[in-house]
Structure formats: C-alpha cells, structure tokens
Design a protein around this motif. Structure first.
Motif, short mmCIF file in Angstrom:
data_model
loop_
_atom_site.label_atom_id
_atom_site.label_comp_id
_atom_site.label_asym_id
_atom_site.label_seq_id
_atom_site.Cartn_x
_atom_site.Cartn_y
_atom_site.Cartn_z
N GLY A 275 -44.37 63.06 -42.99
CA GLY A 275 -44.80 64.42 -43.30
C GLY A 275 -43.89 65.47 -42.70
N TRP A 276 -42.66 65.07 -42.38
CA TRP A 276 -41.71 66.02 -41.80
C TRP A 276 -40.95 66.72 -42.92
CZ3 TRP A 276 -39.15 63.66 -36.75
CH2 TRP A 276 -40.17 63.36 -35.84
N PRO A 277 -40.38 67.90 -42.65
CA PRO A 277 -39.69 68.62 -43.72
C PRO A 277 -38.51 67.82 -44.28
CG PRO A 277 -39.93 70.01 -41.77
CD PRO A 277 -40.39 68.65 -41.38
N GLU A 278 -38.34 67.96 -45.55
CA GLU A 278 -37.26 67.27 -46.27
C GLU A 278 -35.89 67.51 -45.61
OE1 GLU A 278 -35.74 67.43 -50.95
OE2 GLU A 278 -37.22 68.86 -50.18
N GLY A 279 -35.68 68.72 -45.11
CA GLY A 279 -34.37 69.08 -44.56
C GLY A 279 -34.00 68.38 -43.27
N VAL A 280 -34.89 67.58 -42.73
CA VAL A 280 -34.55 66.79 -41.54
C VAL A 280 -33.35 65.89 -41.85
CG1 VAL A 280 -35.35 64.88 -40.06
CG2 VAL A 280 -36.82 66.87 -40.46
N PHE A 281 -33.28 65.43 -43.08
CA PHE A 281 -32.14 64.62 -43.49
C PHE A 281 -31.69 65.00 -44.89
CE2 PHE A 281 -30.17 61.10 -45.67
CZ PHE A 281 -29.15 60.77 -44.80
N GLY A 282 -30.44 65.35 -45.05
CA GLY A 282 -29.89 65.68 -46.36
C GLY A 282 -28.63 64.87 -46.61
N HIS A 283 -28.25 64.78 -47.85
CA HIS A 283 -27.16 63.89 -48.25
C HIS A 283 -26.42 64.50 -49.43
CE1 HIS A 283 -25.73 60.06 -50.31
NE2 HIS A 283 -25.22 59.94 -49.11
N VAL A 284 -25.14 64.78 -49.23
CA VAL A 284 -24.36 65.32 -50.35
C VAL A 284 -23.12 64.45 -50.55
CG1 VAL A 284 -25.09 67.70 -50.04
CG2 VAL A 284 -23.05 66.91 -48.86
N ALA A 285 -22.71 64.37 -51.81
CA ALA A 285 -21.48 63.67 -52.13
C ALA A 285 -20.55 64.66 -52.81
CB ALA A 285 -21.76 62.50 -53.05
N GLY A 286 -19.32 64.29 -52.98
CA GLY A 286 -18.37 65.18 -53.65
C GLY A 286 -17.16 65.43 -52.80
N ASP A 287 -16.14 66.00 -53.43
CA ASP A 287 -14.86 66.21 -52.77
C ASP A 287 -14.61 67.69 -52.51
OD1 ASP A 287 -12.25 65.61 -51.85
OD2 ASP A 287 -11.44 66.10 -53.84
N ARG A 288 -14.89 68.49 -53.55
CA ARG A 288 -14.62 69.93 -53.46
C ARG A 288 -15.90 70.71 -53.71
NH1 ARG A 288 -8.76 70.63 -52.66
NH2 ARG A 288 -8.14 68.47 -52.92
N VAL A 289 -15.86 71.97 -53.35
CA VAL A 289 -16.91 72.88 -53.81
C VAL A 289 -16.62 73.15 -55.28
CG1 VAL A 289 -17.97 75.15 -53.52
CG2 VAL A 289 -17.04 73.93 -51.52
N ALA A 290 -17.61 72.86 -56.13
CA ALA A 290 -17.37 72.91 -57.57
C ALA A 290 -16.73 74.23 -57.99
CB ALA A 290 -18.69 72.71 -58.33
N GLY A 291 -15.71 74.13 -58.80
CA GLY A 291 -15.06 75.32 -59.31
C GLY A 291 -14.09 75.96 -58.35
N THR A 292 -13.84 75.34 -57.21
CA THR A 292 -12.90 75.91 -56.25
C THR A 292 -11.97 74.81 -55.76
OG1 THR A 292 -13.99 75.42 -54.14
CG2 THR A 292 -14.84 77.29 -55.40
N GLN A 293 -10.99 75.18 -54.95
CA GLN A 293 -10.11 74.19 -54.33
C GLN A 293 -10.59 73.85 -52.92
OE1 GLN A 293 -7.61 72.35 -55.67
NE2 GLN A 293 -8.56 73.26 -57.48
N THR A 294 -11.67 74.50 -52.48
CA THR A 294 -12.14 74.29 -51.12
C THR A 294 -12.72 72.90 -50.95
OG1 THR A 294 -12.75 76.62 -51.09
CG2 THR A 294 -13.62 75.25 -49.30
N LEU A 295 -12.27 72.20 -49.92
CA LEU A 295 -12.83 70.88 -49.64
C LEU A 295 -14.28 71.05 -49.20
CD1 LEU A 295 -9.79 69.29 -47.80
CD2 LEU A 295 -10.76 68.54 -49.99
N LEU A 296 -15.12 70.20 -49.76
CA LEU A 296 -16.55 70.28 -49.46
C LEU A 296 -16.81 70.15 -47.95
CD1 LEU A 296 -19.15 68.53 -51.70
CD2 LEU A 296 -19.35 68.35 -49.23
N GLY A 297 -16.12 69.23 -47.31
CA GLY A 297 -16.31 69.02 -45.87
C GLY A 297 -15.91 70.23 -45.06
N ALA A 298 -14.83 70.88 -45.47
CA ALA A 298 -14.38 72.08 -44.76
C ALA A 298 -15.37 73.22 -44.96
CB ALA A 298 -12.99 72.49 -45.23
N TYR A 299 -15.88 73.33 -46.20
CA TYR A 299 -16.85 74.39 -46.49
C TYR A 299 -18.09 74.24 -45.60
CZ TYR A 299 -20.20 77.33 -48.91
OH TYR A 299 -21.14 78.30 -49.17
N LEU A 300 -18.58 73.03 -45.52
CA LEU A 300 -19.80 72.82 -44.72
C LEU A 300 -19.51 72.99 -43.22
CD1 LEU A 300 -21.42 69.82 -46.64
CD2 LEU A 300 -22.21 72.21 -46.59
N THR A 301 -18.34 72.56 -42.77
CA THR A 301 -17.99 72.72 -41.35
C THR A 301 -17.93 74.19 -40.97
OG1 THR A 301 -16.78 70.62 -41.35
CG2 THR A 301 -16.23 72.18 -39.59
N ALA A 302 -17.50 75.01 -41.92
CA ALA A 302 -17.39 76.44 -41.65
C ALA A 302 -18.71 77.18 -41.86
CB ALA A 302 -16.33 77.05 -42.59
#
Lengths: 494, 494
Positions: free
Chosen positions: A169-196
């Motif tokens: 019964g804990w909030p969904e956001g306790v654990f999230g999971h994303v896949a992918g390489d870039r932020v869609a439509g950009t050249q920004t690396l997904l990992g860099a975007y999230l780190t920032a």
C-alpha cells in the motif's frame, strides 16, 4: 524506447512525492518491504533465469548464484536497516546544571535516487541490485534507468518490486523504472537529463570510467550539486612476493587464472595485473600461467559490444612494443567470446607508459616483471586508485614488505592477503569502493549493508518532545536500536 | 605576505610525507596528541586573549568562552577518536563451511587536509579550530591557510600546535600554517592554488557562500576530485506558532533578540528570519521585538569590512519596496559597529522575491507575516538549505503543524523545538551542516566528534594476519574499541 521530457518529469515527481511518504516510515517498516521484495524475487521461476541468459549470455549456474546473491542482498541489507547500524543514532541528554540541551541525531534519506543498471550483473547490480536495495533501505525512492543490455530481465525485476510496493500500500513512486537512451526528440542523454533533474538527490552507477565521469560532471554542474556513487572498475593488481612464489608458484598460477577467467573476466575486481620480482620463481609462475591460459576455454561475453571492445583493447595493449604475448587460449574465440590471454612486460616499460596500467575489461592478464624491490615499489606508487590489491605472500613476506603494504593502502579500498579479489562478499566489513578513478567517492561502499550509508544525511532534533520524535530516537527506544547515548553504545531505553 | 609556489609546494610535500607517519599511528596515540594540544592552548596566557581581542574586536568574555570551547573540542574529539566511534570498525569472521573469508574494515585518514581559518571564531573555527582538530584526529596532516583577519592570533595558535607536535617527536608536516592572499608573482589565489594541489586530499572551510562555492568548483575540476566541506551560513528561520505566540509573545521576543544580537549577530546560526501568522499575538511579538531592538546597543563587528558589508546588505534589504523597518537600536552605531535592526515584510512579498531570504550577516531580523497556514507552509517550502530551523511552539502546536515540520526536515540539519539556534553544542548528536547552500555537503557535521568523519575513508583487510593488522582491527582488540563483529556491536576480544 526514448521517453519524452514530460514522462520523465512525471516519474521524478512521483518519486519526489513518495519520498514524503518514505521518510516517515521506520527502519523496520522498510526492512519488511525489503524482505517482501527478496521473497518475490526468490519466487520468480525459470522465466527470470531464461530471460537473463538470453539477454546476457551468462551461464545458468552463474545466474542462479547471482539470483541468490540478489535475494541475499535485499534480506541482509533489510536486516541491517532494521538494526539501524547505518543510522549513527546519537543521543546527548539535557543537563540543566551545565546548560546542555537534549540533542538527538539520526540519518534520513537524501531523497529520490537515480540508479543505473549495470551490464555485468543483470540481477545483483542492476534494476533490483544493491543500489536499489540500499537506497530504499535508506528511505529513498528509486528511479532505475534500465541497462539496455537486458531490457526484459530489467522489466521483470521492476514489475516484481513494484508489485511488492503496491502490496504494502505504499506510493507507486517508491520505485520507478525507465528505459531509453535519449530524451525523445532531443540529443540529450536520458541518464544525463535525470542526473541534472532538481528532483533527483543522488545517483548510483556501476560501469565505465567514461560513463561515471560524465555523470559526476553533470552532478557537479547542477545548481544544487548531488553525490554520484560511480563504481568504475580497476585492474586490481596482485603483488606476488618472493617467498610465496618460491613455495607455490604453480598453485598461485592456477588460482590466478581461475579468478582472471571467471565470468569471462567481466568483474570489476578482475585481477588484470600481476607484479613480481624477476627470477626463477617468477619464471615458473609465468610458465604455469601460460599453461593454464592455453587450457582455458574462450567463453561468451555479455554482448557483442563488450566482446569487440575487449578484442580492441587487448589488441592495443599487446601491440605495445614492450609487451610480449606469452599465451592465449588454445581454442579460438568467436566474435561473441573473450579469448583468455596473458602478456608480459618489464617493470621499466610499465613505469614509462601509463597506458599499460589501463583496464582491459575481460580475461586479459599482464605480468609485470620488476628488476628490483625499488622498482616494484615504484610500480605500486605509480598505480591509480583501485578497488582492490592482493598481496600473494607468506607472513614473512608481508612483514618484510611493509613499505609495499603502506603504499597499497593509499591506493585501494580492499587489501587481500592471498586469495583472489573476485567474489565480493556481501558483509558489513566489505569495502567495495576505492580511490578515484576506481570509484567517484572512496568514502563509501557499494557492496555490503554499509552501502545504505551512501544515501543518507544526519538530522538533529534539539529538545524535541518524545511524542513527536521519530521512533528511532525516542527515549523509550521502541525499535531496540543500539545508539550512542552520552558517548556510550547502548541498546537500552532511557 | 604572499608565498611563492615553491614554498607552498614544500608545505604540501611536508604534509604528504607526514601522512605516511600519521597513518600508522593508533587512535589512542592521536588522542594523546590532541590532549597535549588542548593543554598547551589552555596554558596560553592573556597574550592570546589580548591578541585576539585586538584583531577581532570580540569582547574578552566571549574570547574566554571561545578559548574554553576550543580546548574542549580538542579534548572531546580526542576522547572520541580514542574510543573509535568514528571508525565504523566491522569484523566479519571467516566461515570455512560457508566459504566466507575473514574481512575487517575501519576508517583511515584521507591524507593532507587544507583548512581555511574563519573570521568569526578566531579560536574555535580557525587555525586551532574544529576542522584542524578533527582532521588530525582522523589521521590527516593539516595545512592551515590563516584568516587575514587575525594573523597574530593565528600564528600563536600555529606555534602552539607545532610545539606539541615536536614534543611528541612527530614529523613537522603533521601541522603547517601559511598566510597570504596570492601565490607570489601571480594572480592565483593562494587558497585556490592549494585546493587544486594534488597533495591535498580534502578541504575544510567556514565562511561566505561565494568563497565556499569557489572552492567546491576548484575541487570538482581537479583531475582527482576531492571533498570540500564548506559551511556557508544560513538565515536559520524561526517559525513562531500560534499557541506559543499567544502564551509567550513577549518572552519569545526577548529570547529572540538576545540570540539575534549575540556576538553582533556574527554566527552561522544567527536566526535572521521569523515567520508567523498574522494576528494579535504576532503584533504583540513584533512590538516586543521592536522594544528590545531599540534597547539593544550596537556592538563592534569583527572588522571594518564586515561592518561595511552588514550596513550595505541591510540597506539593500530595507530599501525593498515591500519591507518596512520597524525599529533599530536607539544608539547610533559607528562605522565599526553593527546596528541591531528589525524589519517587516508580508508573506506574499517574501514569496515573490528570493532576495528577501538572503542572509544579512549581522544583527538584522526580518519578521515575515503570513496570511494563512498555507502561505506559511509555502514560505517554508521556498527556503533554501539551512543549518537550522526553530519551531517556537507548544507541544500541541507541534502536533497540529506536522506538515510544517515535515517540510522543515527537508531543509535543515538541525531542528529546534523552542530555544534558539545560536550556541552550537559540541556533542556527538550535534549536526552542524545542512542542505546546500548552507553547507556544501549536508552528509557531514563540522561540530561535534562526528566532525572527524569528514576526513576518513574505509579500508578493508581480507584474511590479513593478526600480526600485521592495525591495532584497531586485531582480534585481541588491544584498544578496547566497540566494533560490529558478525553484525553485532561488541567491545570484546575475539
């Protein structure tokens, strides 16, 4: 599949919201969730193993072992969280005569943690790996960026964790999971975007130096900098000392090649370099290594990119004019495999070219022959930060080589007396983290219950009423934690 | 006087060499040195107090107190080092049946530490201050960059420490002391040069945000990044809640103005902002603060630069169109003094201009009047990282305002229930460090024995022979330390 900025932002926001829930849970509530996740992973049938085998080419026995290790991590980190060892709970009671206030301190989660899955441990250092377990144990929501090398394995693990969270019964956001390489439509690396991303408060990463250093740079450039725990591997030198070599050259060679070729050499603690004094004993060791390498069979690497990278790096290393290939596996490797190889160089050459001390990720050994003890010490001094160093020695060797040990202490996170560095035990005393560039922050470990410490900070409460104190700090000590009270360890209620 | 590059390099080299000595000392040997330094500082006669009084304009009673605090820091940090609380010593014993190795871990010094003296505590946070004591306790040589505000005081303290080091027969480089602004003949700031020096492994700093952030950037740009522990101050908000205000408006005002004007407001924990709900109780509080401020006498600031800076920043804050000055000290301040001042603004104005939450270093108070509980919460949410926040409240207030407390937890290192944040106690449970930009790294404290933790990293020994283990990890436990053995706290020998 690449994700849009909006989707990524929504994932982070869910984690930010979940932190407000998680920070009010007790250590024992989080430990219960961690045990539930462990049980759920344990209950996954061959589907998990088959997926991972298909995606990583790792052999089934290895995957079975890694699954057990992963389950064990969730349980042992959970137990440690319940015990509160990582909390550094301290209570200094009021003393009206001395004008002292009542002050109590413990550790709280930093906030949402971004975890990067690693390629070489699809279970133990990936989606459901040690970074995720330790961050949740610390009270931090986790957002995993799946490793592209094993997307289905990652998704199954993610679903398993999410189900356990939901069951609690804990909030969904306790654990999230994303896949992918870039932020869609950009050249920004997904990992860099999230780190920032301002919502992310810490990052866990296991992988290459290039990747780790890039994340460290992104994190340092933020308006509010955050810690990045990047474990970037190392060459884990073995120093074979004279008396041990004289006694056990052949046995050491067997043990060494076993460690070197384990898992096709794809471990952060793979011992890529051996250093020893020139002489008959080292010659016997070299011959025995040559024989063992010739007999070793090429085995599959994690994916074709890693196999190609190994072949190229090995080619560069062995093309060096001062490097001689001593032997390689008598069986030819195909393009997906790593061919065990051992090469030789002189201490002098090693000292004159830093490239020779670079990691070749895979079953490649460089034997470095020192002309003198002084040169051997100079070689030790020349090394960058390492996860481990091993001294293959008798006790007499060890005492006679205190200067070497002293140098190695400055270079590593873990020092071994004999044995081999592969097989990183999941125990309190483990230190899996060494001076830069082995890791980005040698003050922390990514293996063992102390891994939880990466994701917390202390907070103190001054004269706070018992009723409003977190359970971990109440005078009644309802969680029966060991705390430092007025400077003394005690598990007593006050 | 500016120093040449060669002289600075020689200082660092001495520290690097001394580290090789220090890292072999036991916690108890270092504790003995720390007690010797404490004794030597305690024995300094009025010469020390007179010098500091001349150079800092701090009154004699304050300096006497600060001297005692400094002596107490060396002793209590020394005692904590001897007890090994900071070591996080863990032993997991071998288990042949389970194939487990013997692994032991403790904390070793990072290496030479650069300490910047602070202006506002010429003893306790300067040359012989908490950073120096905790770094030496951790086993790190210290190189102090003297604060230019009190050069003679700094030199006397440095000589005192150096003499103690010499008396112990320890290498000179255990403690070094340099003064100056630039590297001679260049435009390079001396502090930046040393922070970038490969021999330096960590930095301790207490001062401005500008200075701290600059050092963080230099350290992050190194080939091998190092930690910077910069304590950069904050506005330390006080949230005055309705029931408490209703009961004790006048008393709270007295206490508040006392804390605000203590030491001419030159403390990192000076409570520069009060937030409360509009109403009759807050009006009474405001009136009482006005009266107390009017009665407060201007007192000398540390030096003319700080006095000028205070006057300018106060001018900027009060010139804001939404800020009203309520009162200032009835006595005019001269150019060397800080004039106690209280101003008022609305919650709406505060939320619409981040400049209003900036620190004005000195005895300046901004009373922020919130229209509603929602606005009060929004104000809490809008704050940057803080060293402290204080909730002036009854227990009922506290329980009724759980949402506020929850927000403040994310913002601070220390939460107070009543009382005032000035007077940072030197105890285990103290947390003097909050989220950025209050400090550069909220995971550590710069006050209390846990300050030692800033300057260490763990190292593990696997299957290491008893004879060659450091005393802290021997099975015989000769130093009688409390260690986590197989997951359980114990001071027993094994």
């Amino acid at each position: 599949m690449d994700q849009t900025k909006e989707i990524l932002d929504a994932y982070v926001q869910k984690a930010v919201d979940a932190f407000q829930f998680l920070k009010r849970t007790t250590v024992q509530e989080r430990a219960a969730l961690m045990h539930a996740v462990a049980d759920a992973i344990e209950a996954l049938d061959d589907q998990l193993l088959n997926l991972a085998h298909e995606e990583s080419a790792l052999p089934m026995p290895r995957l079975q072992g890694e699954k057990a290790r992963t389950v064990g991590q969730w349980r042992s980190y959970g137990d440690a969280v319940a015990k509160g060892t990582y909390l550094d709970a301290r209570i200094d009671r009021a003393d009206a005569e001395k004008g002292k206030n009542d002050i109590r301190k413990y550790s709280i989660g930093l906030g949402p943690v971004l975890v990067f899955g690693a390629s070489n441990f699809p279970f133990a250092f990936s989606t459901a790996g040690g970074d995720t377990a330790s961050a949740i144990g610390a009270g931090c929501p986790v957002l995993v960026k799946a490793h592209p090398g094993h997307p289905k394995t990652s998704q199954l693990m993610a679903d398993t964790i999410s189900k356990a969270v939901k069951k609690f019964g804990w909030p969904e956001g306790v654990f999230g999971h994303v896949a992918g390489d870039r932020v869609a439509g950009t050249q920004t690396l997904l990992g860099a975007y999230l780190t920032a991303h301002p919502g992310i408060q810490a990052v866990g990463f296991t992988g290459s130096q290039q990747g780790g250093k890039a994340l460290v740079a992104v994190a340092a450039g933020r308006e509010v900098p955050i810690p990045v725990f990047a474990e970037m591997g190392s060459v884990n030198p073995v120093f074979a000392l004279p008396q041990l070599l004289e006694k056990n050259a052949a046995e050491l060679a067997q043990q060494y090649v076993g460690s070197l070729t384990l898992g096709t050499g794809q471990f952060c603690t793979n011992p890529g370099i051996v250093v020893a004094l020139a002489g008959a004993a080292f010659d016997r060791f070299k011959e025995a290594v040559q024989e063992a390498i010739a007999e070793a069979k090429p085995t599959a690497m994690l994916h074709s990119g890693i196999a190609k990278n190994y072949a190229e790096k090995k080619q560069t290393a062995t093309a060096h004019e001062d490097v001689t290939v001593l032997a390689q596996s008598a069986t030819d490797a195909d393009a997906s495999q790593g061919q065990p190889t051992v090469a030789w160089t002189s201490g002098r050459a090693f000292l004159s070219d830093a490239q020779l001390s670079e990691e070749v990720f895979g079953p490649f050994a460089l034997l470095v022959e020192a002309e003198s003890t002084e040169q051997l010490l100079a070689i030790a001094k020349s090394l960058e930060g390492q996860l481990t160093a091993t001294v293959a020695a008798t006790e007499e060797d060890l005492e006679a080589n205190a200067a070497l040990v002293s140098i190695l202490q400055d270079k590593v996170g873990r020092l071994l007396f004999n044995g081999m560095p592969t097989g990183v035990e999941v125990v309190y005393a483990m230190q899996h983290g060494g001076p830069f560039p082995a890791t980005s922050d040698p003050r922390f470990t990514s293996v063992g219950p102390d891994a939880v410490k990466r994701f917390v900070r202390p907070i103190a409460f001054q004269n706070w009423p018992e009723n409003s104190l977190p359970a971990e700090l109440k005078s009644s000590n309802p969680l029966q934690l060991t705390r430092v009270v007025d400077g003394v360890y005690t598990a007593a209620a006050l």
